[in-house]
Design an enzyme around this catalytic site. Structure first.
Site, PDB file in Angstrom:
ATOM      1  N   ASP A  23       0.885  -1.455   0.041  1.00 40.93           N
ATOM      2  CA  ASP A  23      -0.120  -0.174   0.202  1.00 40.93           C
ATOM      3  C   ASP A  23       0.801   1.620   0.287  1.00 40.93           C
ATOM      4  O   ASP A  23       2.264   1.364   0.942  1.00 40.93           O
ATOM      5  CB  ASP A  23      -0.799   0.054   1.338  1.00 40.93           C
ATOM      6  CG  ASP A  23      -2.207   1.254   1.253  1.00 40.93           C
ATOM      7  OD1 ASP A  23      -2.338   1.568   0.187  1.00 40.93           O
ATOM      8  OD2 ASP A  23      -2.916   1.331   2.263  1.00 40.93           O
ATOM      9  N   HIS A  40       1.887   3.681  -8.537  1.00 39.04           N
ATOM     10  CA  HIS A  40       1.969   1.885  -9.304  1.00 39.04           C
ATOM     11  C   HIS A  40       3.410   1.611  -9.625  1.00 39.04           C
ATOM     12  O   HIS A  40       3.646   0.147  -9.915  1.00 39.04           O
ATOM     13  CB  HIS A  40       0.929   1.875 -10.337  1.00 39.04           C
ATOM     14  CG  HIS A  40      -0.278   2.819  -8.988  1.00 39.04           C
ATOM     15  ND1 HIS A  40      -0.895   1.866  -7.927  1.00 39.04           N
ATOM     16  CD2 HIS A  40      -1.549   2.684  -9.470  1.00 39.04           C
ATOM     17  CE1 HIS A  40      -1.875   2.529  -7.647  1.00 39.04           C
ATOM     18  NE2 HIS A  40      -2.331   3.059  -8.327  1.00 39.04           N
ATOM     19  N   LEU A 134      11.036 -20.519  -5.227  1.00 42.02           N
ATOM     20  CA  LEU A 134       9.401 -19.986  -4.762  1.00 42.02           C
ATOM     21  C   LEU A 134       8.491 -20.283  -5.447  1.00 42.02           C
ATOM     22  O   LEU A 134       8.385 -19.684  -6.383  1.00 42.02           O
ATOM     23  CB  LEU A 134      10.318 -18.581  -4.472  1.00 42.02           C
ATOM     24  CG  LEU A 134       9.324 -16.973  -3.984  1.00 42.02           C
ATOM     25  CD1 LEU A 134       8.713 -16.676  -2.724  1.00 42.02           C
ATOM     26  CD2 LEU A 134       9.722 -15.574  -4.243  1.00 42.02           C
TER      27      LEU A 134
HETATM   28  C1  IPE Z   1      -5.348  -2.258   0.249  1.00 40.52           C
HETATM   29  O1  IPE Z   1      -5.067  -1.079  -0.166  1.00 40.52           O
HETATM   30  C2  IPE Z   1      -4.897  -3.307  -1.399  1.00 40.52           C
HETATM   31  C3  IPE Z   1      -3.994  -3.380  -1.765  1.00 40.52           C
HETATM   32  C4  IPE Z   1      -3.131  -2.919  -1.846  1.00 40.52           C
HETATM   33  C5  IPE Z   1      -4.340  -4.420  -3.398  1.00 40.52           C
HETATM   34  P1  IPE Z   1      -6.187  -0.285  -0.047  1.00 40.52           P
HETATM   35  O2  IPE Z   1      -5.776   0.975  -0.027  1.00 40.52           O
HETATM   36  O3  IPE Z   1      -7.339  -0.755  -1.329  1.00 40.52           O
HETATM   37  O4  IPE Z   1      -6.740  -0.160   1.366  1.00 40.52           O
HETATM   38  P2  IPE Z   1      -7.935   0.820   1.824  1.00 40.52           P
HETATM   39  O5  IPE Z   1      -8.820   1.178   1.048  1.00 40.52           O
HETATM   40  O6  IPE Z   1      -6.638   1.766   2.419  1.00 40.52           O
HETATM   41  O7  IPE Z   1      -7.835   0.206   2.931  1.00 40.52           O
HETATM   42  C1  IPE Z   2      -1.447   0.266  -3.136  1.00 45.61           C
HETATM   43  O1  IPE Z   2      -0.816   1.420  -3.536  1.00 45.61           O
HETATM   44  C2  IPE Z   2      -2.008  -0.775  -5.033  1.00 45.61           C
HETATM   45  C3  IPE Z   2      -3.474  -0.305  -4.725  1.00 45.61           C
HETATM   46  C4  IPE Z   2      -4.678  -1.023  -3.710  1.00 45.61           C
HETATM   47  C5  IPE Z   2      -3.740  -0.996  -5.699  1.00 45.61           C
HETATM   48  P1  IPE Z   2      -2.466   2.614  -3.423  1.00 45.61           P
HETATM   49  O2  IPE Z   2      -3.165   2.969  -4.391  1.00 45.61           O
HETATM   50  O3  IPE Z   2      -3.760   1.819  -2.652  1.00 45.61           O
HETATM   51  O4  IPE Z   2      -2.079   4.122  -2.791  1.00 45.61           O
HETATM   52  P2  IPE Z   2      -2.522   5.061  -2.113  1.00 45.61           P
HETATM   53  O5  IPE Z   2      -2.738   4.358  -0.888  1.00 45.61           O
HETATM   54  O6  IPE Z   2      -3.650   5.816  -2.538  1.00 45.61           O
HETATM   55  O7  IPE Z   2      -1.274   5.999  -1.305  1.00 45.61           O
HETATM   56 MG    MG Z   3      -3.908   2.266  -0.830  1.00 44.14          MG
END
Ligand code: IPE
Ligand code: IPE
Ligand code: MG
Length: 246
Positions: A23, A40, A134
């Site tokens: 995240d 990303h 792995l």
């Molecule tokens: C969790 O992250 C899902 C992934 C890392 C793929 P999100 O950014 O979607 O989660 P929330 O919305 O903060 O809970």
């Molecule tokens: C995690 O990063 C990747 C996915 C959930 C696909 P985020 O896109 O949730 O990044 P933040 O949480 O907005 O910083």
């Molecule tokens: Mg996120």
């Protein structure tokens, strides 16, 4: 002689399965006044690094939460970009995965993925299925609740058809019916970006996982930090509800 591990890690108490909630890509980009998609893209390098580290340390199972069932509700532009990135990742990494003996698997509502992603994914999974290094499991369009609904349906159907007796439904059967049936439960779950929640990730499987939260944003996650989390894990006492002998 036992293999010496870097960072003073102990071979005997390494986790067999580490799962990451990757995240913070969006915030990483925002901090730099960049588009979220750039975050990303940068996150892919951290994925490569963590796969490499698991191989180096000898951790046999790695699960990466890459896209949740709830993430479909993001703006179409971002979803499309993520799907494109995923397709390119699979195309690019295929050779390296084969070279390194990595077996790729996936969990989640894979039927919801665009054809391109699904085709690439199944062909890489097929090509790498005999690899014995792995096991890398990608959680794509994954949600624990949806996985559990599917499991309940499968069991109910088998009971209804008379293929199974209700009395044989137990914890082992539930585990065996979930999409993670071929993976051990995660020993360690690491979530980056400072959020302290599981966000619908492996809720059944994480019953006794050690959880580690770090403020680091996913694109900044390094091998050094991974090693220090593993070191912390090795110092934890896992009791599983029991009282350990003094
Ligand atoms: C969790 O992250 C899902 C992934 C890392 C793929 P999100 O950014 O979607 O989660 P929330 O919305 O903060 O809970
Ligand atoms: C995690 O990063 C990747 C996915 C959930 C696909 P985020 O896109 O949730 O990044 P933040 O949480 O907005 O910083
Ligand atoms: Mg996120």
């Amino acid at each position: 002689m036992e293999k010496e591990l870097p960072y003073d890690l102990l071979v005997e108490s390494l986790p067999a399965h580490v799962a990451f909630i990757m995240d913070g890509n969006g915030r990483w980009a925002k901090k730099r006044v960049l588009n979220r998609v750039m975050g990303h893209e940068k996150g892919v390098a951290a994925v490569r690094q963590v796969v490499e580290s698991c191989r180096k340390f000898g951790i046999p199972y790695l699960t990466l939460y890459a896209f949740s069932t709830e993430n479909w509700a993001r703006p179409k532009r971002e979803v499309d970009a993520l799907m494109g990135l995923l397709t390119r990742f699979l195309r690019k990494e295929r050779r390296q995965l084969m070279k390194n003996g990595v077996r790729l698997t996936a969990i989640g509502e894979l039927h919801r993925l665009p054809d391109e992603v699904r085709d690439e994914l199944s062909s890489v999974m097929e090509e790498t299925k005999a690899n014995s290094g792995l096991t890398l499991c990608l959680a794509l369009s994954y949600g624990s609740r949806s996985e559990m609904v599917e499991m309940v349906r499968d069991i109910a159907e088998a009971v209804k058809k008379g293929e199974m007796d209700l009395s044989s439904v137990d914890e082992a059967l539930v585990s065996k019916t979930l999409s993670t049936r071929d993976l051990p439960d995660p020993d360690l779950v690491i979530r980056t970006s400072g959020e302290m929640r599981l966000s619908n990730f492996l809720l059944w499987q994480c019953a006794y996982s050690e959880i580690f939260f770090t403020d680091t944003l996913w694109p900044d996650f390094s091998e050094l930090e991974f090693a220090s989390i593993l070191k912390d894990f090795q110092g934890r006492e896992r009791r599983f509800g029991k009282v350990l002998q003094p």
